[in-house]
Design a protein around this motif. Structure first.
Motif, PDB file in Angstrom:
ATOM      1  N   UNK A 198      -5.568  -0.584  -2.146  1.00 38.67           N
ATOM      2  CA  UNK A 198      -4.246  -1.421  -2.366  1.00 38.67           C
ATOM      3  C   UNK A 198      -3.256  -1.437  -1.125  1.00 38.67           C
ATOM      4  N   UNK A 199      -3.239  -0.274  -0.302  1.00 39.90           N
ATOM      5  CA  UNK A 199      -2.195   0.120   0.608  1.00 39.90           C
ATOM      6  C   UNK A 199      -2.275  -1.308   1.521  1.00 39.90           C
ATOM      7  N   UNK A 220       3.654   1.916  -9.854  1.00 41.73           N
ATOM      8  CA  UNK A 220       2.428   1.797 -10.399  1.00 41.73           C
ATOM      9  C   UNK A 220       1.188   2.077  -9.205  1.00 41.73           C
ATOM     10  N   UNK A 221       1.373   2.103  -8.160  1.00 40.99           N
ATOM     11  CA  UNK A 221       0.585   2.661  -7.084  1.00 40.99           C
ATOM     12  C   UNK A 221       0.441   4.021  -7.316  1.00 40.99           C
ATOM     13  N   UNK A 222       1.356   4.603  -7.637  1.00 42.20           N
ATOM     14  CA  UNK A 222       1.204   6.131  -7.689  1.00 42.20           C
ATOM     15  C   UNK A 222       0.651   6.455  -8.894  1.00 42.20           C
ATOM     16  N   UNK A 223       0.471   5.642  -9.937  1.00 39.55           N
ATOM     17  CA  UNK A 223      -0.444   5.880 -11.095  1.00 39.55           C
ATOM     18  C   UNK A 223      -1.927   5.820 -10.877  1.00 39.55           C
ATOM     19  N   UNK A 224      -2.235   5.008  -9.697  1.00 38.77           N
ATOM     20  CA  UNK A 224      -3.564   4.922  -9.526  1.00 38.77           C
ATOM     21  C   UNK A 224      -4.068   5.840  -8.400  1.00 38.77           C
ATOM     22  N   UNK A 225      -3.345   6.664  -7.947  1.00 41.00           N
ATOM     23  CA  UNK A 225      -3.780   7.630  -7.099  1.00 41.00           C
ATOM     24  C   UNK A 225      -4.529   8.739  -7.926  1.00 41.00           C
ATOM     25  N   UNK A 226      -5.456   9.531  -7.375  1.00 38.96           N
ATOM     26  CA  UNK A 226      -6.076  10.734  -7.914  1.00 38.96           C
ATOM     27  C   UNK A 226      -4.997  11.712  -8.203  1.00 38.96           C
ATOM     28  N   UNK A 258      -7.796   6.937  -1.299  1.00 40.20           N
ATOM     29  CA  UNK A 258      -8.505   6.820  -2.399  1.00 40.20           C
ATOM     30  C   UNK A 258      -7.781   6.363  -3.695  1.00 40.20           C
ATOM     31  N   UNK A 259      -8.040   5.620  -4.496  1.00 38.14           N
ATOM     32  CA  UNK A 259      -7.507   5.099  -5.440  1.00 38.14           C
ATOM     33  C   UNK A 259      -8.551   4.892  -6.625  1.00 38.14           C
ATOM     34  N   UNK A 260      -7.839   4.610  -8.155  1.00 40.96           N
ATOM     35  CA  UNK A 260      -8.500   4.257  -9.218  1.00 40.96           C
ATOM     36  C   UNK A 260      -8.792   2.762  -9.321  1.00 40.96           C
TER      37      UNK A 260
END
Length: 248
Positions: A19-20, A137-143, A12-14
């Motif tokens: 994106x993965x 940037x991906x990390x920032x979009x994780x819960x 899950x992502x915001x």
């Protein structure tokens, strides 16, 4: 789409869409082959326990012998002898889906070796300069819970000069690939967009998965750049793959 079929595990992502890129490769195949599936969302913190509980094979083994569990993973309930098939690793899953559901082939006859080399290049060479930009940037979009579980991804995003240098390196890689793909132009059977000439294949899905990653985690900076490179060919490739980008 009613669910009588495959389960695909994703993070899950915001972001507006997942994106993965490795997981997108498989979603593209499922959509292209019109196979019924549903996505089960698993936070990073729960990936290993979840995958162990369903009997998924590890995706790799660390130097100390400990197994590594990562996505993508699929469960296909229609396995041999009525036993579900549980698979990990994008390349293994792609081969399985192609051999088990051969309609609407992603590997046209005789193309597996060259496509595999193309996909390896996308993953190991083309995407390399993008990692220091896109991973933070991906990390920032994780819960939040996943961010806490995955601190290695939480490196600060690159600063101005470093970021520009990384984007220049990425641009060079895209230009190299564009020059290779342009060798198809002039062949009357080719559309000048996809890797194999006219129809989309696994190679295009692998490349488009990277484009989606850029678009989802860096829409205003990264995707604004990439879509304009090489006379807009990457935007055209994304448009060509759009009909296979549904998330079920």
């Amino acid at each position: 789409m009613a669910h009588h079929g495959i389960t695909l595990f994703d993070i899950p992502s915001t972001t507006p869409q997942p994106w993965a890129p490795n997981i997108w490769k498989i979603r593209f195949i499922l959509n292209y082959k019109r196979l019924p599936y549903r996505t089960t969302w698993v936070e990073f913190a729960d990936v290993e326990n979840t995958l162990r509980s369903i009997g998924a094979p590890p995706s790799s083994v660390r130097a100390d012998g400990r197994p590594v569990y990562s996505l993508p993973v699929i469960v296909d309930p229609r396995g041999a002898q009525g036993q579900p098939v549980v698979l990990s690793r994008a390349d293994v899953i792609a081969e399985y889906l192609e051999s088990t559901y051969p309609a609407r082939a992603i590997f046209p006859e005789g193309s597996r070796a060259l496509q595999s080399l193309f996909v390896h290049h996308v993953h190991e060479v083309l995407a390399k300069p993008l990692l220091p930009i896109l991973v933070p940037l991906s990390h920032q979009r994780l819960p939040e819970r996943s961010q806490a579980h995955y601190p290695a991804g939480g490196a600060p995003p690159l600063g101005g000069a470093e970021r520009e240098q990384a984007w220049r390196a990425a641009k060079d890689q895209f230009a190299f690939l564009a020059a290779l793909m342009d060798k198809n132009i002039g062949d009357p059977t080719c559309d000048g967009i996809v890797a194999m000439g006219r129809s989309v294949t696994y190679a295009d899905f692998a490349l488009c998965s990277v484009l989606i990653w850029i678009e989802q985690v860096s829409p205003r900076d990264g995707w604004a750049r990439v879509r304009s490179w090489n006379d807009g060919r990457w935007d055209r490739l994304r448009a060509k793959c759009r009909e296979y980008m549904d998330v079920y």
